[in-house]
Design an enzyme around this catalytic site. Structure first.
Site, PDB file in Angstrom:
ATOM      1  N   THR A  46     -23.784 -80.412  14.795  1.00  0.00           N
ATOM      2  CA  THR A  46     -23.323 -79.026  14.760  1.00  0.00           C
ATOM      3  C   THR A  46     -21.921 -78.886  15.331  1.00  0.00           C
ATOM      4  O   THR A  46     -21.207 -77.938  15.009  1.00  0.00           O
ATOM      5  CB  THR A  46     -24.315 -78.139  15.530  1.00  0.00           C
ATOM      6  OG1 THR A  46     -25.642 -78.367  15.019  1.00  0.00           O
ATOM      7  CG2 THR A  46     -23.996 -76.668  15.373  1.00  0.00           C
ATOM      8  N   TYR A 133     -32.348 -90.176  17.954  1.00  0.00           N
ATOM      9  CA  TYR A 133     -32.163 -89.083  17.000  1.00  0.00           C
ATOM     10  C   TYR A 133     -32.744 -89.534  15.667  1.00  0.00           C
ATOM     11  O   TYR A 133     -32.140 -90.344  14.959  1.00  0.00           O
ATOM     12  CB  TYR A 133     -30.682 -88.766  16.885  1.00  0.00           C
ATOM     13  CG  TYR A 133     -30.318 -87.495  16.154  1.00  0.00           C
ATOM     14  CD1 TYR A 133     -31.278 -86.644  15.626  1.00  0.00           C
ATOM     15  CD2 TYR A 133     -28.980 -87.141  15.994  1.00  0.00           C
ATOM     16  CE1 TYR A 133     -30.927 -85.483  14.962  1.00  0.00           C
ATOM     17  CE2 TYR A 133     -28.604 -85.978  15.340  1.00  0.00           C
ATOM     18  CZ  TYR A 133     -29.581 -85.152  14.828  1.00  0.00           C
ATOM     19  OH  TYR A 133     -29.219 -83.995  14.166  1.00  0.00           O
ATOM     20  N   LYS A 161     -35.078 -86.745  19.565  1.00  0.00           N
ATOM     21  CA  LYS A 161     -34.838 -85.513  18.817  1.00  0.00           C
ATOM     22  C   LYS A 161     -35.493 -85.708  17.462  1.00  0.00           C
ATOM     23  O   LYS A 161     -35.070 -86.542  16.656  1.00  0.00           O
ATOM     24  CB  LYS A 161     -33.349 -85.208  18.661  1.00  0.00           C
ATOM     25  CG  LYS A 161     -33.100 -83.902  17.905  1.00  0.00           C
ATOM     26  CD  LYS A 161     -31.630 -83.605  17.709  1.00  0.00           C
ATOM     27  CE  LYS A 161     -31.466 -82.301  16.909  1.00  0.00           C
ATOM     28  NZ  LYS A 161     -30.037 -81.996  16.622  1.00  0.00           N
ATOM     29  N   ILE A 201     -33.845 -78.846  20.423  1.00  0.00           N
ATOM     30  CA  ILE A 201     -32.387 -78.813  20.320  1.00  0.00           C
ATOM     31  C   ILE A 201     -32.093 -77.962  19.095  1.00  0.00           C
ATOM     32  O   ILE A 201     -32.276 -78.405  17.956  1.00  0.00           O
ATOM     33  CB  ILE A 201     -31.792 -80.219  20.194  1.00  0.00           C
ATOM     34  CG1 ILE A 201     -32.124 -81.046  21.441  1.00  0.00           C
ATOM     35  CG2 ILE A 201     -30.276 -80.150  19.995  1.00  0.00           C
ATOM     36  CD1 ILE A 201     -31.686 -82.496  21.368  1.00  0.00           C
TER      37      ILE A 201
END
Length: 296
Positions: A46, A133, A161, A201
């Site tokens: 992001t 991730y 994540k 998140i």
């Protein structure tokens, strides 16, 4: 063991005339600190790190750290050239960060044994905890359950994540208990937290962060009806936040609220006019007006 829980924001990188707007970034971080978020991810997807050079990435991280007022900050790290990734981690070892968020090497699609070797090398190099991730939509490769469970045995690999798209895998990780599970798919957040995930998140939590925090707290305290009511009010924000490539929608909404300029770096583009109009309707309904969100 570091504790990664609650609502974390993978903070955007504001731009103004092509340059990083550090003033706007500092202001956003301060707003989210006051909203009660648990921490920040700097230089995650992001935050458009692929559009930042090395010096800019360092400056962005420093601004976030200075504004976070002691809240933990995790730094995103990625790449498919192993030595470059390890060099980057060596530099981050000298920063006061709470951890690093690392995806599998993208594009090359290594076998699971190669993924295990990669993450073990990363964890050996890092002085801070590592969050895996799992995001096959971007890397082209899944982190299989057996791979994650093997990596959970490393002393510095503490969390994941979870954008893997497998409820079975998510539940297995929650039940195993060694990795703290952070939901990375915003629309799955409520169900993941109900199932026992430690937190999320959440890019969409750039908008109405207090409400996301309140929803997670209500679930933690067993107030399901309140949590459900809060979540239902947030679903339109989540849908709009990912209606077009991230972070275009988030930046469009924050621009309407007067927080940043609606600017991204190529090849990313600003949200469409149709989505901007959709945001106006959502913000007026959920908040009362974009100006109300600016003050919230």
């Amino acid at each position: 063991m570091s504790h990664f829980s609650g609502i974390w924001i993978p903070i955007i990188t504001p731009f103004d005339g092509g340059a990083i707007d550090h003033g706007a970034l500092h202001g956003l971080v301060r707003q989210y600190v006051e909203a009660g978020v648990s921490g920040f991810v700097a230089l995650g997807t992001t935050g458009e790190p692929a559009a930042l050079n090395e010096q800019e990435q360092g400056a962005v991280l420093d601004t976030i750290l200075s504004a976070a007022a002691g809240l933990p900050v995790v730094a995103g790290v990625g790449g498919n050239h192993v030595e470059s990734v390890l060099e980057r981690i060596s530099l981050l070892n000298h920063k006061p960060i709470a951890g690093i968020l690392v995806a599998a090497p993208y594009y090359v699609r290594p076998a699971q044994v190669g993924i295990v070797d990669y993450f073990k090398a990363v964890a050996d190099q890092s002085r801070v905890p590592v969050i895996l991730y799992d995001i096959p939509a971007r890397t082209g490769v899944h982190l299989e359950l057996d791979t994650l469970l093997e990596l959970a045995g490393h002393e510095r690999i503490v969390a994941v994540k979870d954008c893997g798209g497998s409820l079975d895998k998510s539940l297995s990780l929650i039940l195993d208990g060694r990795l703290q599970v952070l939901c990375g798919e915003d629309l799955d957040m409520f169900g993941a937290l109900c199932a026992g995930a430690h937190g999320a998140i959440s890019a969409s939590a750039h908008l109405m962060p207090e409400r996301f925090v309140a929803m997670a707290k209500a679930l933690e305290e067993g107030r399901l009806s309140t949590a459900r009511q809060l979540w239902h009010s947030l679903v339109p924000i989540v849908h709009a936040a990912f209606a077009e490539p991230n972070p275009g929608p988030i930046k469009a909404a924050l621009s309407q609220c007067g927080r940043i300029r609606n600017e991204l770096r190529a090849p990313m583009t600003a949200a469409s006019d149709d989505l901007a109009a959709r945001w106006t309707l959502i913000l007026n309904k959920v908040v009362g007006s974009p100006a109300g969100l600016e003050q919230s």
